[in-house]
Design a protein around this motif. Structure first.
Motif, mmCIF file in Angstrom:
data_model
loop_
_atom_site.group_PDB
_atom_site.id
_atom_site.type_symbol
_atom_site.label_atom_id
_atom_site.label_comp_id
_atom_site.label_asym_id
_atom_site.label_seq_id
_atom_site.Cartn_x
_atom_site.Cartn_y
_atom_site.Cartn_z
ATOM 1 N N SER A 1 0.824 -1.341 0.001
ATOM 2 C CA SER A 1 -0.019 -0.064 -0.073
ATOM 3 C C SER A 1 0.867 1.300 0.100
ATOM 4 N N GLN A 2 2.104 1.174 0.276
ATOM 5 C CA GLN A 2 2.817 2.290 0.376
ATOM 6 C C GLN A 2 3.219 2.746 -1.457
ATOM 7 N N LEU A 3 2.995 2.051 -2.175
ATOM 8 C CA LEU A 3 2.936 2.133 -3.554
ATOM 9 C C LEU A 3 1.639 3.006 -4.025
ATOM 10 N N SER A 4 1.694 3.985 -4.916
ATOM 11 C CA SER A 4 0.667 4.522 -5.669
ATOM 12 C C SER A 4 0.156 3.506 -6.502
ATOM 13 N N LEU A 5 -1.244 3.874 -6.701
ATOM 14 C CA LEU A 5 -1.799 2.751 -7.673
ATOM 15 C C LEU A 5 -1.289 2.678 -9.052
ATOM 16 N N ALA A 6 -0.795 3.815 -9.589
ATOM 17 C CA ALA A 6 -0.125 3.820 -10.826
ATOM 18 C C ALA A 6 1.317 3.091 -10.629
ATOM 19 N N ALA A 7 1.918 3.332 -9.805
ATOM 20 C CA ALA A 7 3.292 2.730 -9.427
ATOM 21 C C ALA A 7 3.045 1.050 -9.349
ATOM 22 N N PHE A 8 2.030 0.942 -8.503
ATOM 23 C CA PHE A 8 1.784 -0.849 -8.543
ATOM 24 C C PHE A 8 1.369 -1.301 -9.754
ATOM 25 N N TRP A 9 0.517 -0.697 -10.530
ATOM 26 C CA TRP A 9 0.272 -1.080 -11.923
ATOM 27 C C TRP A 9 1.262 -1.390 -12.759
#
Length: 285
Positions: A41-49
């Motif tokens: 969850s420390q990643l943003s949604l865009a970075a995670f994707w």
């Protein structure tokens, strides 16, 4: 006799036992999974994707889940045959074969991987005959399937054996006396009772294959986009100190695994319910 601990509490110390079980499962399962999700969850949604849908990651998903699904399917078919033979027939060497089924449990996975790679390599005992025919096993995706089939077979066999032992031969004889063929006997009499256990064995073999690492890396070749499994990609990211990236891939694997297990468990419930309904109706119609 009514239980002195109240309705529904058949064993003494039920509350204490339940509390210990919940605490143990929380420490063993829920806490690590929660930490995994929290780290991702420390990643943003865009970075995670971006990490989860990268070309190398997608290729590793295809290899991991595709090989696991194929290996579990192979084990489901041949595991049923092996379990049936071990339960229903007596022959010389039966105990030896029964013990060999458990060999993947006792053998270290790294040893299994090295052994399989040695056998199926181009100069190995088996590979030297297969590669001239165009069948490259070691250091290619088929090698992953071989390794996962090897480590997954005991789960199917040991799940099916007690179920087959509970099927009375007289049931088959009764079906034959009523004019049923062998195929009809299997489909109408044996299959409904075997299906829930078969799905359980498939689930166990599939789950074991998804997380397998030791036996695969020695025979896979580990070529990115070709024969690289997701656990190896996660380890690679950890070695590069990319903990967040490794966590993101782990969360994706966790989600896909839960989704597939949910589907399989739904099929198990459907098969068990259908078998129970058939038994309540009196069996064969």
């Amino acid at each position: 006799m009514r239980s002195p601990n109240g309705p529904g509490q058949l064993l003494p110390g039920f509350r204490l036992s339940l509390g210990c079980a919940v605490v143990y499962l929380s420490l063993l399962v829920l806490l690590p999974l929660s930490g995994l999700v929290f780290k991702a969850s420390q990643l943003s949604l865009a970075a995670f994707w971006e990490i989860a849908s990268g070309e190398r990651a997608l290729a590793s998903y295809r290899v991991t889940f595709g090989a696991s699904l194929l290996a579990a399917s192979i084990n489901t078919v041949f595991g049923l045959i092996v379990a049936w033979v071990l339960v229903r027939y007596s022959f010389p060497g039966k105990r030896v074969i029964d013990a060999l089924v458990d060999l993947p449990f006792a053998l270290p996975t790294a040893v299994a991987g090295i052994t399989l790679a040695t056998l199926y390599a181009g100069n190995g005992w088996i590979g030297r005959y297969l590669e001239p025919l165009g069948f490259k096993i070691a250091f290619a995706p088929p090698g992953i399937v071989v390794a996962l089939t090897f480590i997954g077979l005991p789960f199917v066999v040991r799940t099916l054996q007690p179920v087959i032992e509970d099927i009375e031969p007289e049931v088959e004889e009764a079906a034959a006396s009523l004019g049923a063929s062998r195929l009809q006997t299997f489909v109408r009499v044996l299959w409904p009772g075997l299906l829930p256990a078969l799905l359980t064995g498939f689930t166990l073999a599939f789950s074991r294959s998804i997380g397998e690492y030791g036996s695969v890396i020695f025979i896979a070749g580990n070529m990115p986009l070709i024969s690289e499994i997701t656990p190896l990609l996660i380890i690679s990211k950890l070695e590069q100190y990319d903990v967040v990236g490794a966590t993101a891939l782990a969360v994706v694997m966790l989600f896909i695994s839960f989704l597939m297990l949910f589907v399989v468990n739904g099929l198990q419930w459907w098969a068990a319910t259908r078998h129970g309904a058939r038994a309540a109706d009196g069996g064969l119609r």
